[in-house]
Each structure stands twice: as structure tokens, then as C-alpha cells.
Design a protein around this motif. Structure first.
Motif, PDB file in Angstrom:
ATOM      1  N   LEU B  50      39.703  87.216  56.945  1.00 47.63           N
ATOM      2  CA  LEU B  50      39.681  88.372  57.928  1.00 47.63           C
ATOM      3  C   LEU B  50      38.941  88.286  59.144  1.00 47.63           C
ATOM      4  CD1 LEU B  50      40.562  91.735  55.872  1.00 47.63           C
ATOM      5  CD2 LEU B  50      41.786  90.562  57.597  1.00 47.63           C
ATOM      6  N   VAL B  51      37.525  88.366  58.495  1.00 47.74           N
ATOM      7  CA  VAL B  51      36.540  88.048  59.718  1.00 47.74           C
ATOM      8  C   VAL B  51      36.746  86.935  60.587  1.00 47.74           C
ATOM      9  CG1 VAL B  51      34.179  87.747  59.970  1.00 47.74           C
ATOM     10  CG2 VAL B  51      34.679  89.154  58.228  1.00 47.74           C
ATOM     11  N   ARG B  52      37.058  85.562  60.257  1.00 44.63           N
ATOM     12  CA  ARG B  52      37.366  84.571  61.035  1.00 44.63           C
ATOM     13  C   ARG B  52      38.457  85.011  61.802  1.00 44.63           C
ATOM     14  NH1 ARG B  52      38.490  80.111  57.594  1.00 44.63           N
ATOM     15  NH2 ARG B  52      36.933  81.365  56.314  1.00 44.63           N
ATOM     16  N   TRP B  56      35.133  86.874  67.560  1.00 42.68           N
ATOM     17  CA  TRP B  56      35.333  86.701  68.797  1.00 42.68           C
ATOM     18  C   TRP B  56      35.140  85.320  69.303  1.00 42.68           C
ATOM     19  CZ3 TRP B  56      31.535  88.779  65.547  1.00 42.68           C
ATOM     20  CH2 TRP B  56      30.422  88.087  65.519  1.00 42.68           C
ATOM     21  N   ARG B  57      34.441  84.248  68.515  1.00 44.57           N
ATOM     22  CA  ARG B  57      34.273  83.247  68.915  1.00 44.57           C
ATOM     23  C   ARG B  57      35.206  82.050  68.925  1.00 44.57           C
ATOM     24  NH1 ARG B  57      32.361  80.140  64.155  1.00 44.57           N
ATOM     25  NH2 ARG B  57      32.273  81.736  62.423  1.00 44.57           N
ATOM     26  N   GLY B  58      36.306  82.346  67.941  1.00 41.00           N
ATOM     27  CA  GLY B  58      37.436  81.466  67.643  1.00 41.00           C
ATOM     28  C   GLY B  58      38.772  81.513  68.605  1.00 41.00           C
ATOM     29  N   HIS B  59      39.132  80.629  68.850  1.00 40.62           N
ATOM     30  CA  HIS B  59      40.656  80.626  70.007  1.00 40.62           C
ATOM     31  C   HIS B  59      41.771  81.047  68.889  1.00 40.62           C
ATOM     32  CE1 HIS B  59      38.505  79.803  73.437  1.00 40.62           C
ATOM     33  NE2 HIS B  59      37.845  78.723  72.965  1.00 40.62           N
ATOM     34  N   ASP B  60      41.213  80.625  67.582  1.00 45.40           N
ATOM     35  CA  ASP B  60      42.357  80.621  66.611  1.00 45.40           C
ATOM     36  C   ASP B  60      42.506  82.040  66.181  1.00 45.40           C
ATOM     37  OD1 ASP B  60      40.060  80.316  65.351  1.00 45.40           O
ATOM     38  OD2 ASP B  60      40.849  78.967  63.818  1.00 45.40           O
ATOM     39  N   GLY B  61      41.761  83.000  66.456  1.00 39.90           N
ATOM     40  CA  GLY B  61      41.751  84.237  66.183  1.00 39.90           C
ATOM     41  C   GLY B  61      43.251  84.867  66.267  1.00 39.90           C
ATOM     42  N   ASN B  62      43.724  85.676  65.285  1.00 38.79           N
ATOM     43  CA  ASN B  62      44.845  86.164  65.731  1.00 38.79           C
ATOM     44  C   ASN B  62      45.061  87.813  65.020  1.00 38.79           C
ATOM     45  OD1 ASN B  62      47.720  86.880  65.881  1.00 38.79           O
ATOM     46  ND2 ASN B  62      48.255  84.670  65.173  1.00 38.79           N
ATOM     47  N   PRO B  63      44.827  88.489  65.872  1.00 37.57           N
ATOM     48  CA  PRO B  63      44.760  90.172  65.156  1.00 37.57           C
ATOM     49  C   PRO B  63      46.184  90.407  64.348  1.00 37.57           C
ATOM     50  CG  PRO B  63      44.173  89.895  67.418  1.00 37.57           C
ATOM     51  CD  PRO B  63      44.665  88.571  67.227  1.00 37.57           C
ATOM     52  N   LEU B  64      47.164  89.825  64.717  1.00 37.73           N
ATOM     53  CA  LEU B  64      48.343  90.344  64.008  1.00 37.73           C
ATOM     54  C   LEU B  64      48.434  89.787  62.689  1.00 37.73           C
ATOM     55  CD1 LEU B  64      51.052  91.641  65.041  1.00 37.73           C
ATOM     56  CD2 LEU B  64      51.950  89.252  64.934  1.00 37.73           C
ATOM     57  N   ARG B  65      47.853  88.466  62.681  1.00 41.05           N
ATOM     58  CA  ARG B  65      47.790  87.758  61.321  1.00 41.05           C
ATOM     59  C   ARG B  65      46.964  88.569  60.249  1.00 41.05           C
ATOM     60  NH1 ARG B  65      46.363  81.628  60.378  1.00 41.05           N
ATOM     61  NH2 ARG B  65      46.421  82.042  57.988  1.00 41.05           N
ATOM     62  N   ALA B  66      45.970  88.885  61.033  1.00 42.05           N
ATOM     63  CA  ALA B  66      44.823  89.554  60.326  1.00 42.05           C
ATOM     64  C   ALA B  66      45.266  90.983  59.714  1.00 42.05           C
ATOM     65  CB  ALA B  66      43.621  89.725  61.015  1.00 42.05           C
ATOM     66  N   ALA B  67      45.870  91.679  60.706  1.00 44.69           N
ATOM     67  CA  ALA B  67      46.486  92.751  59.952  1.00 44.69           C
ATOM     68  C   ALA B  67      47.529  92.612  58.918  1.00 44.69           C
ATOM     69  CB  ALA B  67      47.396  93.749  61.217  1.00 44.69           C
ATOM     70  N   LEU B  68      48.319  91.717  59.244  1.00 45.43           N
ATOM     71  CA  LEU B  68      49.345  91.185  58.004  1.00 45.43           C
ATOM     72  C   LEU B  68      48.651  90.996  56.819  1.00 45.43           C
ATOM     73  CD1 LEU B  68      52.458  91.132  58.884  1.00 45.43           C
ATOM     74  CD2 LEU B  68      52.271  88.902  58.349  1.00 45.43           C
ATOM     75  N   ALA B  70      45.715  92.008  55.821  1.00 45.41           N
ATOM     76  CA  ALA B  70      45.208  93.211  55.356  1.00 45.41           C
ATOM     77  C   ALA B  70      46.117  93.830  54.561  1.00 45.41           C
ATOM     78  CB  ALA B  70      44.378  93.945  56.209  1.00 45.41           C
ATOM     79  N   LEU B  71      47.336  94.055  55.281  1.00 43.47           N
ATOM     80  CA  LEU B  71      48.256  94.756  54.671  1.00 43.47           C
ATOM     81  C   LEU B  71      48.939  94.417  53.571  1.00 43.47           C
ATOM     82  CD1 LEU B  71      50.247  96.386  57.854  1.00 43.47           C
ATOM     83  CD2 LEU B  71      48.723  97.596  56.078  1.00 43.47           C
ATOM     84  N   VAL B  72      49.249  93.083  53.427  1.00 38.63           N
ATOM     85  CA  VAL B  72      49.947  92.564  52.297  1.00 38.63           C
ATOM     86  C   VAL B  72      49.039  91.833  51.180  1.00 38.63           C
ATOM     87  CG1 VAL B  72      51.574  90.817  51.494  1.00 38.63           C
ATOM     88  CG2 VAL B  72      51.712  92.017  53.620  1.00 38.63           C
ATOM     89  N   LYS B  73      48.162  91.139  51.608  1.00 34.61           N
ATOM     90  CA  LYS B  73      47.349  90.732  50.581  1.00 34.61           C
ATOM     91  C   LYS B  73      46.137  91.554  49.950  1.00 34.61           C
ATOM     92  CE  LYS B  73      47.491  85.730  51.411  1.00 34.61           C
ATOM     93  NZ  LYS B  73      46.452  84.569  51.619  1.00 34.61           N
ATOM     94  N   GLY B  74      45.648  92.542  50.898  1.00 35.68           N
ATOM     95  CA  GLY B  74      44.777  93.305  50.241  1.00 35.68           C
ATOM     96  C   GLY B  74      45.085  94.269  49.199  1.00 35.68           C
ATOM     97  N   PRO B  75      46.324  94.948  49.321  1.00 37.28           N
ATOM     98  CA  PRO B  75      46.957  95.796  48.048  1.00 37.28           C
ATOM     99  C   PRO B  75      46.994  95.050  46.953  1.00 37.28           C
ATOM    100  CG  PRO B  75      47.822  96.422  50.176  1.00 37.28           C
ATOM    101  CD  PRO B  75      47.268  95.353  50.631  1.00 37.28           C
ATOM    102  N   LEU B  76      47.829  93.756  47.256  1.00 39.63           N
ATOM    103  CA  LEU B  76      47.846  92.790  46.100  1.00 39.63           C
ATOM    104  C   LEU B  76      46.644  92.487  45.364  1.00 39.63           C
ATOM    105  CD1 LEU B  76      50.291  90.218  47.135  1.00 39.63           C
ATOM    106  CD2 LEU B  76      50.540  91.576  45.083  1.00 39.63           C
ATOM    107  N   LEU B  77      45.403  92.286  46.194  1.00 39.16           N
ATOM    108  CA  LEU B  77      44.474  91.970  45.288  1.00 39.16           C
ATOM    109  C   LEU B  77      43.610  93.151  44.741  1.00 39.16           C
ATOM    110  CD1 LEU B  77      42.610  89.572  45.261  1.00 39.16           C
ATOM    111  CD2 LEU B  77      41.097  90.182  47.080  1.00 39.16           C
ATOM    112  N   TYR B  78      43.691  94.171  45.491  1.00 43.41           N
ATOM    113  CA  TYR B  78      43.143  95.403  44.720  1.00 43.41           C
ATOM    114  C   TYR B  78      43.810  96.087  43.520  1.00 43.41           C
ATOM    115  CZ  TYR B  78      39.464  94.759  48.017  1.00 43.41           C
ATOM    116  OH  TYR B  78      38.518  94.193  48.822  1.00 43.41           O
TER     117      TYR B  78
END
Lengths: 80, 444
Positions: B50-52, B56-68, B70-78
Motif C-alpha cells: 500500500l505504502v509503495r 510519492w517517489r515511485g513512478h509505478d505508484g498507482n492509487p487505483l490499484r492501492a484502493a483495490l 485495500a478494499l479487497v485484500k484488507g477485509p479478507l486479511l482481517y
């Protein structure tokens, strides 16, 4: 318990065993130290190397008493 | 990538500890531990990703993927975490598993402090190995003398809590136990004398030596970490002392190891500092030398044994390693005698850790007993006037035991060095002489 039993024998022999081991390794330590010091006196420039080897030798001869000591600890629980 | 390295290290630690738990305790608890650790690892990996992604530094940063994520894997994990908690696994071991990854990250962060980049790896290896191996050796619950002596000393101690630091131990009425100076744990135990001891005190008493060994490691890390912080060009007193000490140790062991043994200097140096610290802890009131327990010294010797075999295999190759054990035969007679020599050499290799650990253990135990006996003597001398403190008869022996502690630490590290030197390829020096001569000629 009768007099000549295991515990009495241990109580007499454990200190004796340590003493005997100490005699042997004491002689060894003395010889090692003598050799090392003589060598260092003859060649002070090689003192560091000689000292390393001497400490190793001291450790090895000293270990024998330590083995007797450890044995004493293992067996001293049996004197009740 | 500190995080990825930490996660990998945690994985290894989890597998080793899980196997040890399954072998020594029971498989359900091992399962709980491994499950907790695995969950914690996944949690870390998720947050790391998530942090990666959001960084801010990486060009491969992808907020959409991050949101996805957090939404899918987070609930699963918890959800999985809650299921783990409800699954009826042993909670203590589950929590231990959760905490493991934090422990490893903390340790690595501490390791980063250490003074020299060369020192860092060795120190981390030593600290991790100690944290790993010492509890395992303690878990094995061998009936070693120090455990019983602690116990008996504590019993004898219970009578005279209110006297000063000098207590008389191991009177004639006690069964065999060697006298031992009281430490903080014995004091705590004496406070609960006659009352039922709380559970944590039982744990502390059981793990006494491990705790004191960890304390020694913490002392070393704090000391050298603070010395390393101020990297001034003109060193202050603390930095100067630390640099002189490390420089002296480095030069000494490098002299024994030779130029090809440079990578092993940090290991041996940390070993020496650690052992000397542990030995000297017995002279400080309220502390105890962890090296008065065969468990501690044997764990260290096992570290050395494994490391030496590892060096032997990596530097010589497996065939060269076995060839070394056969006494390096060159002709028919040599090969004939190799049949005899091989078992002898292998046996000698296994005797080394035993002699190494027994030497350190016996010396430090003897020295601490000597101190305790003279403290007891000082107390009995003044006991007829009911003096709260005894004569300080142990003072000359404090000097002696300081010297002994130093020499024993040095001997342990020096023997380790010699074992390493014996494992290094023997014809190294010729090669180096050949290699360096034309090299030098080309330069000049």
C-alpha cells in the motif's frame, strides 16, 4: 547407611580429583608461561604472536582442570 | 529494502521456531505460532505494498490499484485474523507469532546502528542467532547444575532478605548447592517467600539466564550505538574509546586470521565483546553472569560450530570439505590412513563445541562461586555483632575475576578464530603470494 558407601567415597574423592587435575594443569601452565616468556624475552618484536599462541596453550592446559571442576559439579549433587 | 529483508528473515525464523516448538512443546502451539506469524507477515506485506503504491517517489505508484488492494485484500486479511483468533488456537503462541515480525524489524533497525558497515552483518547474525539458540537450549531443560544452585541459593536466601548486598549463601544445612551471589531475580523471589509466586515470576526465573543474556546484548548495542552516533572527525572520549577498542580487536583477530579471513572478523569480534560483557555482569550487584549456565555457553558454541562448518563448506566446496576431514591425502599411504583419520577428525570436530562451552562455563562459574564464598566469609566474620553488612573480603577477587572474564572471552573468540583458520583453504597463502607479486609489479 554403612560407612564405606558411595556418598562418602565421592565426598573424599571429588576434592582430591580436582587437586590432582590442578597439579597437572598447573605444571602445564607453568611450562607454557615459562616458554612464552622466555621466547618473548629473546624476541620482543615477536611478542604479539607468541602471546597469542601462549594464551591458546594456557587455555588448553587450563581446560583440564575445568573438566574436573565440571565433573565435580555434576557429581556433587549425589553427596546428600 | 529493509522491509523485504526483514520479512524474509522473519519467514526463516518462523520456520525454525515452529519446527522447534513442534519438536519440544506440541504441534498445536506450533501451529498457532506459525499461523500468527504468517498472518502478521501478510499484514506487513499488504501495508508495505500500500505504502509503495501510494508513495510519492515511485513512478509505478498507482492509487487505483492501492484502493483495490485495500478494499479487497484488507477485509479478507482481517477476516482471516478474526477467524484465527476465534479458532481456539493457543492465544499466547498466536500473539508470539504476531509479535515476531515486529521483533525482527526492531532488531534489524538496532543492527543498522552499529558502528561500521562491516560490523553490521556480523552483529545482526550474532544477535539473531543468540535470540534463536539460547531459548532453544534453555527449552531442552537439561538438568544442569546452575539451575539447581540458583534454586537452592534462593531458598537459602529467603531467611535474610533485609541484610545488605552481602548475604551468606550455601550454609552447611543445604544440600550440595554451590553458593551464588543473589541477583535481582532472587530478590524478587524472596519478596514472595511464603506466598504463592505470581506466574510472571515463574517465567522470569525459568528464563533468568536468557533474560540476562539479552540484557548483555542490549547493553552492547546501546553502548556502541551511542558511540557510533557521533561520527565526529575529532572524536570525543566515548567515540575515541569505542574506536580504539574496535580497532584493537579488529587488528588482533585479523592478524590471526590472515588477509583471507577478513569477512569473519566481525563475527569473532562481536562474540568476544558479548562474552566479556556477560562474564563481567556477574561482578555487578543485582546482575548475574548468563555464562554461568551451560545452556548459554553451549548455545554460543553451537553457533560457532555451525558457522565454522558453513565456512568450511562454502570456502572449500563439499568435496574439499570432506577431503579436509580425510587429512588431505596425496598418495596411497595417505588414502589408506584416511580411513582411520576420517572418523577421528569428525569426532574431534564434535568435541570442539563441548570443550569450548565447558571451558567458559566452568571458569565463569568457578569465579562467581569464589566471589560468593568470600562474600559469605565476610558476612560470617561480622555476624557475631549482627552487622548488616559484611567485610568486603571479595575485593581482591573482583580484580581477579575481571581479568578472568576478559581472558576467557578472549580465549573463546581466539579458539573460534583458530577453528576458522583451520577450515580455510590451506594453500591460500601461496596463491596470494603468486597473485600479488605480478600485481604489485604491474603497479610500480
Amino acid at each position: 547407611m554403612g560407612f564405606p558407601n558411595f556418598a562418602t567415597a565421592l565426598a573424599y574423592s571429588l576434592p582430591l580429583g580436582i587437586g590432582l587435575a590442578a597439579i597437572g594443569s598447573g605444571i602445564g601452565l607453568g611450562l607454557t608461561g615459562k616458554g612464552g616468556l622466555e621466547a618473548m624475552g629473546r624476541q620482543p618484536e615477536a611478542a604479539a604472536k607468541i602471546q597469542t599462541a601462549m594464551i591458546l596453550g594456557l587455555a588448553f592446559s587450563e581446560a583440564l582442570t575445568i573438566y574436573a571442576f565440571v565433573t565435580m559439579f555434576i557429581l556433587s549433587g549425589k553427596i546428600s | 529494502m529493509v522491509l523485504v529483508g526483514s520479512l524474509r528473515a522473519t519467514l526463516v525464523v518462523t520456520v525454525v521456531l515452529g519446527l522447534a516448538l513442534a519438536a519440544f512443546v506440541d504441534s498445536g502451539k506450533a501451529l498457532a505460532f506459525v499461523a500468527g506469524s504468517a498472518w502478521s507477515l501478510l499484514n506487513f506485506a499488504l501495508w508495505g505494498t500500500l505504502v509503495r503504491q501510494l508513495s510519492w517517489r515511485g513512478h509505478d505508484g498507482n492509487p487505483l490499484r492501492a484502493a483495490l488492494l485495500a478494499l479487497v485484500k484488507g477485509p479478507l486479511l482481517y477476516g482471516a485474523g478474526f477467524a484465527l483468533l476465534k479458532a481456539g488456537l493457543s492465544p499466547a503462541f498466536l500473539v508470539a507469532g504476531f509479535a515476531l515480525v515486529f521483533l525482527v524489524v526492531t532488531l534489524r533497525a538496532l543492527g543498522q546502528w552499529l558502528i561500521h558497515p562491516d560490523w553490521r552483518r556480523g552483529a545482526t547474525v550474532v544477535v539473531l542467532a543468540l535470540v534463536l539458540l539460547t531459548p532453544q537450549a534453555a527449552l531442552a531443560k537439561e538438568p544442569v547444575p546452575p539451575k539447581t544452585t540458583t534454586h537452592e541459593a534462593a531458598e537459602g536466601h529467603a531467611e535474610d532478605v533485609h541484610a545488605d548486598d552481602a548475604e551468606h549463601k550455601g550454609g552447611g544445612h543445604e544440600k550440595s548447592g554451590a553458593p551464588e551471589l543473589p541477583n535481582i531475580v532472587t530478590y524478587l523471589e524472596a519478596m514472595y517467600e511464603g506466598k504463592p509466586m505470581p506466574a510472571w515470576l515463574h517465567v522470569v526465573k525459568e528464563w533468568e539466564n536468557v533474560l540476562f543474556a539479552m540484557l548483555a546484548a542490549v547493553i552492547l548495542i546501546a553502548l556502541f550505538g551511542s558511540a557510533a552516533k557521533a561520527k565526529a572527525l575529532v572524536p570525543g572520549p566515548a567515540q575515541n574509546a569505542a574506536e580504539a577498542l574496535l580497532g584493537g580487536i579488529h587488528d588482533f583477530f585479523l592478524g590471526v586470521l590472515g588477509p583471507s579471513g577478513k569477512p569473519y572478523v566481525p563475527f569473532v569480534g562481536s562474540l568476544m565483546l558479548y562474552i566479556v560483557t556477560m562474564n563481567w555482569m556477574g561482578m555487578v550487584p543485582f546482575l548475574k553472569s548468563p555464562s554461568t549456565s551451560l545452556n548459554t555457553t553451549f548455545a554460543l558454541a553451537v553457533c560457532v560450530f555451525v558457522y565454522v562448518q558453513y565456512i568450511g563448506i562454502t570456502r572449500n566446496g563439499l568435496a574439499g570439505y570432506l577431503y579436509h576431514f580425510a587429512g588431505q591425502p596425496k598418495d596411497a599411504i595417505g588414502w589408506g590412513s584416511a580411513i582411520l583419520l576420517f572418523p577421528l577428525e569428525v569426532m574431534g570436530e564434535f568435541i570442539k563445541p563441548i570443550s569450548l562451552s565447558c571451558r567458559l562455563f566452568g571458569n565463569i562459574l568457578g569465579e562467581d562461586i569464589l566471589l560468593a564464598v568470600f562474600v559469605g566469609l565476610g558476612v560470617t566474620t561480622l555476624s557475631f555483632v549482627h552487622s548488616p553488612i559484611g567485610l568486603p573480603l571479595q575485593l581482591p577477587f573482583l580484580v581477579l575475576s575481571g581479568l578472568f572474564g576478559l581472558v576467557q572471552g578472549l580465549v573463546f573468540a581466539l579458539l573460534t578464530t583458530v577453528y576458522i583458520v583451520m577450515m580455510l583453504p590451506h594453500d591460500d597463502h601461496h596463491d596470494e603470494a603468486h597473485a600479488s607479486a605480478p600485481h604489485a609489479a604491474a603497479h610500480h
